[in-house]
Design an enzyme around this catalytic site. Structure first.
Site, PDB file in Angstrom:
ATOM      1  N   TYR A 196      -3.476   9.688 -30.512  1.00  0.00           N
ATOM      2  CA  TYR A 196      -3.087   9.635 -31.918  1.00  0.00           C
ATOM      3  C   TYR A 196      -3.886  10.619 -32.767  1.00  0.00           C
ATOM      4  O   TYR A 196      -3.444  11.009 -33.852  1.00  0.00           O
ATOM      5  CB  TYR A 196      -3.222   8.203 -32.444  1.00  0.00           C
ATOM      6  CG  TYR A 196      -2.305   7.266 -31.704  1.00  0.00           C
ATOM      7  CD1 TYR A 196      -0.924   7.370 -31.854  1.00  0.00           C
ATOM      8  CD2 TYR A 196      -2.804   6.335 -30.808  1.00  0.00           C
ATOM      9  CE1 TYR A 196      -0.070   6.543 -31.148  1.00  0.00           C
ATOM     10  CE2 TYR A 196      -1.960   5.501 -30.095  1.00  0.00           C
ATOM     11  CZ  TYR A 196      -0.598   5.618 -30.262  1.00  0.00           C
ATOM     12  OH  TYR A 196       0.255   4.807 -29.549  1.00  0.00           O
ATOM     13  N   HIS A 201      -5.918  -1.341 -25.992  1.00  0.00           N
ATOM     14  CA  HIS A 201      -6.115  -0.306 -24.976  1.00  0.00           C
ATOM     15  C   HIS A 201      -7.433  -0.551 -24.250  1.00  0.00           C
ATOM     16  O   HIS A 201      -8.476  -0.717 -24.885  1.00  0.00           O
ATOM     17  CB  HIS A 201      -6.170   1.087 -25.620  1.00  0.00           C
ATOM     18  CG  HIS A 201      -4.835   1.581 -26.060  1.00  0.00           C
ATOM     19  ND1 HIS A 201      -4.677   2.610 -26.970  1.00  0.00           N
ATOM     20  CD2 HIS A 201      -3.575   1.208 -25.707  1.00  0.00           C
ATOM     21  CE1 HIS A 201      -3.394   2.840 -27.160  1.00  0.00           C
ATOM     22  NE2 HIS A 201      -2.704   2.008 -26.412  1.00  0.00           N
ATOM     23  N   LYS A 220      -1.747  -6.933 -21.830  1.00  0.00           N
ATOM     24  CA  LYS A 220      -1.687  -6.594 -20.416  1.00  0.00           C
ATOM     25  C   LYS A 220      -2.806  -7.296 -19.658  1.00  0.00           C
ATOM     26  O   LYS A 220      -3.924  -7.426 -20.155  1.00  0.00           O
ATOM     27  CB  LYS A 220      -1.810  -5.079 -20.237  1.00  0.00           C
ATOM     28  CG  LYS A 220      -0.567  -4.303 -20.670  1.00  0.00           C
ATOM     29  CD  LYS A 220      -0.686  -2.831 -20.323  1.00  0.00           C
ATOM     30  CE  LYS A 220       0.580  -2.075 -20.651  1.00  0.00           C
ATOM     31  NZ  LYS A 220       0.471  -0.634 -20.294  1.00  0.00           N
ATOM     32  N   HIS A 244       8.607   0.885 -29.365  1.00  0.00           N
ATOM     33  CA  HIS A 244       7.320   1.539 -29.151  1.00  0.00           C
ATOM     34  C   HIS A 244       7.048   2.598 -30.215  1.00  0.00           C
ATOM     35  O   HIS A 244       5.891   2.929 -30.484  1.00  0.00           O
ATOM     36  CB  HIS A 244       7.261   2.161 -27.757  1.00  0.00           C
ATOM     37  CG  HIS A 244       5.987   1.858 -27.039  1.00  0.00           C
ATOM     38  ND1 HIS A 244       5.581   0.571 -26.725  1.00  0.00           N
ATOM     39  CD2 HIS A 244       4.986   2.667 -26.590  1.00  0.00           C
ATOM     40  CE1 HIS A 244       4.415   0.609 -26.113  1.00  0.00           C
ATOM     41  NE2 HIS A 244       4.018   1.854 -26.027  1.00  0.00           N
ATOM     42  N   ARG A 296       3.087  -4.552 -28.621  1.00  0.00           N
ATOM     43  CA  ARG A 296       4.069  -4.238 -27.594  1.00  0.00           C
ATOM     44  C   ARG A 296       5.187  -5.281 -27.685  1.00  0.00           C
ATOM     45  O   ARG A 296       4.969  -6.407 -28.146  1.00  0.00           O
ATOM     46  CB  ARG A 296       3.448  -4.285 -26.206  1.00  0.00           C
ATOM     47  CG  ARG A 296       2.266  -3.345 -25.998  1.00  0.00           C
ATOM     48  CD  ARG A 296       1.706  -3.522 -24.593  1.00  0.00           C
ATOM     49  NE  ARG A 296       0.591  -2.619 -24.314  1.00  0.00           N
ATOM     50  CZ  ARG A 296      -0.696  -2.945 -24.444  1.00  0.00           C
ATOM     51  NH1 ARG A 296      -1.014  -4.173 -24.855  1.00  0.00           N
ATOM     52  NH2 ARG A 296      -1.643  -2.070 -24.176  1.00  0.00           N
ATOM     53  N   ARG A 317       5.024   0.969 -32.770  1.00  0.00           N
ATOM     54  CA  ARG A 317       3.633   0.833 -32.330  1.00  0.00           C
ATOM     55  C   ARG A 317       2.886   2.153 -32.518  1.00  0.00           C
ATOM     56  O   ARG A 317       1.758   2.183 -33.020  1.00  0.00           O
ATOM     57  CB  ARG A 317       3.617   0.396 -30.870  1.00  0.00           C
ATOM     58  CG  ARG A 317       2.229   0.267 -30.231  1.00  0.00           C
ATOM     59  CD  ARG A 317       2.393  -0.397 -28.871  1.00  0.00           C
ATOM     60  NE  ARG A 317       1.247  -0.213 -27.985  1.00  0.00           N
ATOM     61  CZ  ARG A 317       0.176  -0.999 -27.959  1.00  0.00           C
ATOM     62  NH1 ARG A 317       0.081  -2.001 -28.800  1.00  0.00           N
ATOM     63  NH2 ARG A 317      -0.803  -0.783 -27.098  1.00  0.00           N
TER      64      ARG A 317
END
Length: 320
Positions: free
Chosen positions: A297, A288, A190, A262, A166, A265
Site C-alpha cells: 500500500y 497480515h 486466517k 477485496h 476479508r 479492503r
C-alpha cells in the site's frame, strides 16, 4: 492467457523414491494444516505441487526428497521453466518445495535443507485496484432499497470499507461480535487467528440500524434463531457468494462495473495510509502476519502522490 506447459515423464505409481517423497510431503502438509492453520485450498495446491516435485525427483534424479541436494532443487526449477510455466506458477511451486525442505531439515527427516539458498522467480507484483475517496463516497452514499435487505447491504458495504475485512471474515461474524460501547468488532481471520478491529461513524450507524430494524425481520424467516450477523433473505448466514453479489450490485449502481469485495479492503488500507495511519497499525487491522504484505500500500500511495504532483505542479508537466 492460459499457460502452455509441456509434460515430462512421470514416476510410476509404486516407485520407491516417489512414494518416499509423497510420505514426507504428507507430513509437511499435515504440519501446515494443523500447526500453521493453512487453508484447505492452500494445502491442496501444495499437495499437487509437491506431487509434481516428487515425480521429478524419482523420474529424473532417481532419489527421494530426503536425499535431494541443492543441485536437484535447481534442476527442478529449470525443469519448470523449460516446461513453460509462468513465473507466478514457478514461484508458487518453488515456495512449496522450499517450505517442505525447511520442514524436513528442522524435523531431522533430511540431513540438511537442500533448498535453503534457492531463489524464487522474480514475479512483478500487481498493485491492487483502489477506489478514490470520491468514488468510495459515491458508492457508500448511494440510495439503497428501502427494506431490510437494503439496510443489510448498506451495513455490509460500510463494514467492508470501514474495517477492511476479508469476505470470509465478514460472513463468519456473529451478532455478538459487535461491541458498540468499546467501538470494535471481533474477527476470526486466517488460521483461526482472532483480532479486534475498530469501527465507528458511518459503519457503526449502519450496523446499528441493521441490527435494530432489519436483522430481526430476516431472523424471523429462519427455522431456528441464527447467530450470524449478516443474514440472507431466508434468515440464514449470508454466504461469500451473497456478499460478492451485494458488492457487485452496489458498484454497478454507481457505474463501477465488476467491483470486488477485496477492492474495498485495498481501498480501506490505502485511505488509512494516506490519512496518516501507521503501517504497523494497518497491518494489525488487516490481520497480515508479515508487514511486507502490508507494504504494497506504500507503493499504491506513492503512485497516487506522483500522479497528483504531475497534475498539480506547474513545473512538473512535460517532465520525463
Amino acid at each position: 492467457m492460459a499457460e502452455k506447459v509441456s509434460l515430462r515423464r512421470e514416476a510410476p505409481e509404486g516407485d520407491e523414491s516417489f512414494e518416499a517423497s509423497r510420505a514426507l510431503a504428507k507430513e509437511y502438509l499435515a504440519y501446515l494444516s494443523v500447526e500453521r492453520g493453512a487453508s484447505a485450498l492452500t494445502v491442496g495446491s501444495y499437495a499437487s505441487d509437491l506431487d509434481d516435485y516428487a515425480s521429478f525427483l524419482a523420474a529424473e534424479r532417481g532419489r527421494s526428497a530426503a536425499r535431494a541436494a541443492r543441485s536437484d532443487v535447481d534442476a527442478y526449477a529449470r525443469d519448470l521453466a523449460e516446461r513453460g510455466y509462468a513465473a507466478a506458477s514457478r514461484e508458487r511451486r518453488m515456495a512449496a518445495v522450499r517450505g517442505m525442505h525447511r520442514f524436513l531439515a528442522r524435523e531431522g527427516l533430511a540431513a540438511g535443507d537442500a533448498a535453503a539458498d534457492v531463489e524464487l522467480p522474480d514475479v512483478p507484483r500487481r498493485l491492487p485496484d483502489v477506489l478514490s475517496v470520491e468514488q468510495a463516497a459515491m458508492l457508500l452514499d448511494r440510495d439503497y432499497r428501502p427494506d431490510e435487505l437494503g439496510a443489510r447491504d448498506r451495513a455490509i458495504m460500510e463494514v467492508l470499507y470501514g474495517c477492511g475485512l476479508r469476505v470470509s471474515e465478514l460472513v463468519g461474524m456473529d451478532a455478538g461480535d459487535v461491541f458498540f460501547d468499546e467501538g470494535f468488532v471481533r474477527v476470526v481471520g486466517k488460521g483461526s487467528a482472532v483480532r479486534v478491529v475498530p469501527f465507528g461513524g458511518a459503519a457503526a450507524r449502519a450496523i446499528a440500524d441493521y441490527l435494530e430494524s432489519a436483522r430481526p425481520v430476516l431472523a424471523d424467516k429462519a427455522p431456528s434463531p441464527p447467530s450470524a450477523l449478516f443474514l440472507n433473505a431466508r434468515g440464514r448466514r449470508l454466504t461469500r457468494q451473497g456478499v460478492y453479489g451485494v458488492v457487485e450490485k452496489s458498484g454497478a449502481a454507481v457505474g463501477l462495473a465488476g467491483l470486488h469485495p477485496h477492492t474495498l479492503r485495498h481501498t480501506f488500507a490505502t485511505h488509512m495510509l494516506e490519512g496518516g495511519a501507521d503501517l504497523r497499525t494497518i497491518q494489525e487491522m488487516l490481520g497480515h502476519a508479515d508487514i511486507s504484505t502490508t507494504q504494497i500500500y506504500v507503493h499504491v500511495t506513492s503512485l497516487h502522490l506522483r500522479e497528483e504532483y504531475l497534475a498539480a505542479h506547474p513545473r512538473a508537466r512535460g517532465i520525463v
